[in-house]
Scaffold this motif. Structure first.
Motif, PDB file in Angstrom:
ATOM      1  N   MET A 198      21.535 -58.000 -56.901  1.00 55.51           N
ATOM      2  CA  MET A 198      22.931 -57.879 -57.326  1.00 55.51           C
ATOM      3  C   MET A 198      23.813 -57.669 -56.091  1.00 55.51           C
ATOM      4  N   PRO A 199      24.909 -58.437 -55.948  1.00 56.37           N
ATOM      5  CA  PRO A 199      25.797 -58.259 -54.796  1.00 56.37           C
ATOM      6  C   PRO A 199      26.397 -56.856 -54.779  1.00 56.37           C
ATOM      7  N   PRO A 200      26.871 -56.388 -53.612  1.00 61.70           N
ATOM      8  CA  PRO A 200      27.504 -55.069 -53.534  1.00 61.70           C
ATOM      9  C   PRO A 200      28.750 -54.990 -54.419  1.00 61.70           C
ATOM     10  N   ARG A 201      29.166 -53.750 -54.700  1.00 62.52           N
ATOM     11  CA  ARG A 201      30.372 -53.528 -55.499  1.00 62.52           C
ATOM     12  C   ARG A 201      31.628 -53.914 -54.729  1.00 62.52           C
ATOM     13  N   LEU A 202      31.590 -53.767 -53.404  1.00 65.33           N
ATOM     14  CA  LEU A 202      32.764 -53.969 -52.560  1.00 65.33           C
ATOM     15  C   LEU A 202      32.700 -55.330 -51.872  1.00 65.33           C
ATOM     16  N   ILE A 203      33.827 -56.048 -51.898  1.00 64.78           N
ATOM     17  CA  ILE A 203      33.952 -57.349 -51.230  1.00 64.78           C
ATOM     18  C   ILE A 203      35.144 -57.261 -50.279  1.00 64.78           C
ATOM     19  N   ILE A 204      34.976 -57.698 -49.032  1.00 66.74           N
ATOM     20  CA  ILE A 204      36.071 -57.680 -48.061  1.00 66.74           C
ATOM     21  C   ILE A 204      36.265 -59.086 -47.502  1.00 66.74           C
ATOM     22  N   ASP A 205      37.494 -59.567 -47.569  1.00 65.10           N
ATOM     23  CA  ASP A 205      37.841 -60.850 -46.952  1.00 65.10           C
ATOM     24  C   ASP A 205      37.989 -60.618 -45.449  1.00 65.10           C
ATOM     25  N   MET A 206      37.064 -61.162 -44.661  1.00 60.36           N
ATOM     26  CA  MET A 206      37.024 -60.915 -43.215  1.00 60.36           C
ATOM     27  C   MET A 206      37.611 -62.066 -42.403  1.00 60.36           C
ATOM     28  N   ARG A 207      38.226 -63.031 -43.045  1.00 60.51           N
ATOM     29  CA  ARG A 207      38.648 -64.239 -42.329  1.00 60.51           C
ATOM     30  C   ARG A 207      39.692 -63.967 -41.251  1.00 60.51           C
ATOM     31  N   CYS A 208      40.499 -62.912 -41.407  1.00 60.12           N
ATOM     32  CA  CYS A 208      41.514 -62.634 -40.383  1.00 60.12           C
ATOM     33  C   CYS A 208      40.885 -62.292 -39.038  1.00 60.12           C
ATOM     34  N   LEU A 209      39.605 -61.897 -39.033  1.00 61.06           N
ATOM     35  CA  LEU A 209      38.921 -61.579 -37.782  1.00 61.06           C
ATOM     36  C   LEU A 209      38.355 -62.821 -37.096  1.00 61.06           C
ATOM     37  N   GLN A 210      38.499 -63.977 -37.724  1.00 60.14           N
ATOM     38  CA  GLN A 210      38.001 -65.213 -37.117  1.00 60.14           C
ATOM     39  C   GLN A 210      39.035 -65.873 -36.213  1.00 60.14           C
ATOM     40  N   ASP A 211      40.243 -65.318 -36.165  1.00 60.37           N
ATOM     41  CA  ASP A 211      41.283 -65.818 -35.265  1.00 60.37           C
ATOM     42  C   ASP A 211      41.218 -65.016 -33.976  1.00 60.37           C
ATOM     43  N   ARG A 212      40.767 -65.645 -32.903  1.00 52.66           N
ATOM     44  CA  ARG A 212      40.565 -64.943 -31.638  1.00 52.66           C
ATOM     45  C   ARG A 212      41.854 -64.334 -31.083  1.00 52.66           C
ATOM     46  N   GLY A 220      44.438 -57.697 -37.117  1.00 53.73           N
ATOM     47  CA  GLY A 220      43.008 -57.681 -36.832  1.00 53.73           C
ATOM     48  C   GLY A 220      42.505 -56.286 -36.513  1.00 53.73           C
ATOM     49  N   SER A 221      43.272 -55.528 -35.733  1.00 55.23           N
ATOM     50  CA  SER A 221      42.883 -54.158 -35.396  1.00 55.23           C
ATOM     51  C   SER A 221      42.850 -53.286 -36.649  1.00 55.23           C
ATOM     52  N   HIS A 222      43.833 -53.463 -37.522  1.00 55.83           N
ATOM     53  CA  HIS A 222      43.878 -52.702 -38.774  1.00 55.83           C
ATOM     54  C   HIS A 222      42.658 -53.037 -39.640  1.00 55.83           C
ATOM     55  N   ALA A 223      42.347 -54.328 -39.752  1.00 53.96           N
ATOM     56  CA  ALA A 223      41.184 -54.740 -40.544  1.00 53.96           C
ATOM     57  C   ALA A 223      39.893 -54.190 -39.957  1.00 53.96           C
ATOM     58  N   ARG A 224      39.766 -54.240 -38.641  1.00 55.10           N
ATOM     59  CA  ARG A 224      38.570 -53.700 -37.984  1.00 55.10           C
ATOM     60  C   ARG A 224      38.364 -52.226 -38.341  1.00 55.10           C
ATOM     61  N   ASN A 225      39.446 -51.472 -38.299  1.00 57.69           N
ATOM     62  CA  ASN A 225      39.331 -50.048 -38.582  1.00 57.69           C
ATOM     63  C   ASN A 225      38.878 -49.805 -40.022  1.00 57.69           C
ATOM     64  N   LEU A 226      39.460 -50.531 -40.966  1.00 58.21           N
ATOM     65  CA  LEU A 226      39.079 -50.351 -42.370  1.00 58.21           C
ATOM     66  C   LEU A 226      37.625 -50.749 -42.597  1.00 58.21           C
ATOM     67  N   ILE A 227      37.207 -51.847 -41.979  1.00 51.17           N
ATOM     68  CA  ILE A 227      35.824 -52.310 -42.137  1.00 51.17           C
ATOM     69  C   ILE A 227      34.851 -51.316 -41.500  1.00 51.17           C
ATOM     70  N   THR A 228      35.208 -50.808 -40.325  1.00 49.96           N
ATOM     71  CA  THR A 228      34.342 -49.848 -39.632  1.00 49.96           C
ATOM     72  C   THR A 228      34.091 -48.611 -40.487  1.00 49.96           C
ATOM     73  N   HIS A 229      35.096 -48.209 -41.260  1.00 49.55           N
ATOM     74  CA  HIS A 229      34.978 -46.996 -42.068  1.00 49.55           C
ATOM     75  C   HIS A 229      34.704 -47.290 -43.543  1.00 49.55           C
ATOM     76  N   ALA A 230      34.270 -48.507 -43.853  1.00 46.25           N
ATOM     77  CA  ALA A 230      33.944 -48.826 -45.252  1.00 46.25           C
ATOM     78  C   ALA A 230      32.893 -47.840 -45.760  1.00 46.25           C
ATOM     79  N   PRO A 231      33.105 -47.239 -46.934  1.00 48.22           N
ATOM     80  CA  PRO A 231      32.242 -46.142 -47.375  1.00 48.22           C
ATOM     81  C   PRO A 231      30.945 -46.575 -48.039  1.00 48.22           C
ATOM     82  N   GLU A 232      30.722 -47.878 -48.180  1.00 53.81           N
ATOM     83  CA  GLU A 232      29.526 -48.345 -48.880  1.00 53.81           C
ATOM     84  C   GLU A 232      29.207 -49.762 -48.418  1.00 53.81           C
ATOM     85  N   PRO A 233      27.998 -50.254 -48.694  1.00 50.01           N
ATOM     86  CA  PRO A 233      27.675 -51.641 -48.321  1.00 50.01           C
ATOM     87  C   PRO A 233      28.661 -52.612 -48.968  1.00 50.01           C
ATOM     88  N   PHE A 234      28.968 -53.687 -48.259  1.00 49.66           N
ATOM     89  CA  PHE A 234      29.931 -54.643 -48.799  1.00 49.66           C
ATOM     90  C   PHE A 234      29.513 -56.073 -48.496  1.00 49.66           C
TER      91      PHE A 234
END
Length: 468
Positions: free
Chosen positions: A1-15, A23-37
């Motif tokens: 079963m896939p995780p409960r949390l889904i994160i759209d990470m495409r904004c991090l694909q723009d160098r 991108g920095s804001h997204a990185r911070n949220l992803i780094t502190h994600a409280p569960e597998p996603f």
């Protein structure tokens, strides 16, 4: 079963943006994600940064994620980027809580500068329409929240702020050398007013002016025609620290901002922040005597001259702004978002039989698969509501429009299945495969594309001559 949390990470694909701003804001949220996603990425874009890709429990090249856990949550950190249709399947799912970060509506409010081209307008207005599908909004400031409510009504919103970047911590101030602006040549950043203030003042002209950030040749020429200015372009984190350490002050003359990172960066570095009199800067606590009207060259020059002539005034501003950055630690920003998305009892959706979209050759096509699929559909009828979509009718709507719980793509080893195959690769689906190799389908455009495909699958270089 896939995780409960889904994160759209495409904004991090723009160098250009993966480590700054959104991108920095997204990185911070992803780094502190409280569960597998589950992380979503676009295989047509550059690869995700390895450190971010490694944080996802599973990566998906599309939004087809059947069997999600009850109470699933989708987080979109960058909803105004192009191709929000990528998320259509998830945004149409009533069983998913849709959460979104909102940064600003500056292009909408200044369409002459940002949306002059028809294609840009279509992309942006489409993204604005998709915003109506979200349940929970996370604006980065009170100013952004007010604009959000003005455009979308009384939405459920939690203001997060934006985290102080890691590189901005622990900067030791050095003897001042220059006046600093962080910005580049975005029209709303308004570097010309600072250049004019610098040029108009005999006092300021003796102090180097540094404007960092990407700068087009025409913008650089325009600024250099006004005054002598250093334009180092996009700089590294270490170079940014050095620029802040030697700054007499940091000037942020923007006409509009959602959240203004240079203000909190300057405060953390022990450097005075002088900023335009706009809502984002007032909300951060930049006092009246440290603000200026965005087009008032004389007012800005007067504030800067006072800093040059009065070291005590500079020290006074540093002391007054010393705590501006403290509410914006990485942990605090992430906690504001993730606490608002803590698991809740999922809604119970009353549904009848599962709804399946089945993309397949159908009679009267002369294909064994066509006859097989017709028989299969009749057998499935007592168990599921099946919508049959022939090869000629196949489109992305089967994958993205509401109304189907699952999508089934039926493939054989023939180029006639190319449309159904390509849709399945782009949008995702279950696949009923009538051949173990699909070599005829893979080589429909010759051996070179097939070799490239095999190279990606095998993780090694495959020569076209190996495709037989």
């Amino acid at each position: 079963m896939p995780p409960r949390l889904i994160i759209d990470m495409r904004c991090l694909q723009d160098r250009n943006y993966s480590e700054r701003g959104i991108g920095s804001h997204a990185r911070n949220l992803i780094t502190h994600a409280p569960e597998p996603f589950a992380g979503l990425y676009d295989p047509a874009l550059p690869p995700l940064p390895a450190d971010m890709a490694g944080r996802a429990a599973v990566l998906s090249p599309h939004a087809y994620l059947p069997g999600l856990s009850p109470g699933a949550v989708l987080l979109n950190p960058s909803p105004m980027s192009p191709d929000q249709h990528f998320l259509a399947r998830l945004l149409h799912d009533p069983g998913i809580i849709k959460a979104v970060c909102v940064h600003d509506f500056i292009p909408y409010d200044d369409q002459a500068n940002y949306l002059a081209h028809p294609l840009n307008r279509v992309d942006y207005f489409a993204a604005m329409a998709w915003l109506k599908r979200y349940d929970v909004f996370f604006p980065n400031s009170e100013a952004t929240a007010e604009r959000l409510r003005a455009l979308y009504g009384p939405v459920r919103a939690h203001i997060t702020g934006v985290a102080l970047p890691p590189w901005a911590k622990g900067i030791t101030p050095l003897p001042p050398r220059h006046i600093l602006m962080i910005g580049g040549d975005d029209a709303r950043k308004n570097p010309e007013v600072l250049a004019r203030a610098h040029a108009a003042s005999p006092v300021l002209r003796h102090i180097p002016l540094v404007i960092s950030g990407n700068c087009r040749a025409e913008t650089a020429a325009r600024l250099r025609a006004i005054t002598r200015v250093e334009l180092p372009g996009r700089v590294s984190d270490a170079q940014m620290r050095a620029l802040y350490a030697r700054a007499l002050c940091v000037v942020t003359p923007s006409r509009a901002e959602g959240f203004s990172l240079p203000v909190i960066e300057a405060a953390a570095a022990g450097v005075p922040s002088i900023a335009s009199d706009i809502a984002a800067h007032r909300a951060l606590g930049v006092a009246a005597g440290e603000r200026f009207a965005p087009e008032d060259t004389a007012e800005l020059a007067g504030i800067l001259e006072a800093l040059v002539h009065g070291p005590a005034r500079r020290a006074e501003i540093v002391a007054a702004q010393a705590d501006i950055w403290r509410p914006f630690s990485a942990q605090a920003i992430a906690a504001r978002l993730w606490q608002a998305l803590r698991p809740q009892a999922p809604a119970i959706l009353q549904r009848g039989k599962p709804r399946i979209a089945m993309l397949t050759p159908l009679p009267p096509e002369k294909s064994g698969i066509a006859g097989y699929s017709a028989t299969l559909a009749r057998a499935l009828a007592p168990l599921a509501d099946v919508t049959l979509i022939s090869t000629a009718q196949a489109s992305a709507l089967a994958h993205t429009a509401p109304g189907h719980d699952r999508v089934l793509s039926v493939l054989g080893n023939s180029p006639r299945h190319a449309q159904i195959h390509d849709l399945a690769v782009k949008w995702g689906s279950a696949v009923l495969c009538h051949d173990s190799r699909l070599l005829g389908l893979a080589t429909r455009n010759g051996p070179k594309p097939a070799a490239a495909w095999a190279s990606r699958e095998l993780g090694r270089a495959v020569a076209p001559r190996e495709i037989i």
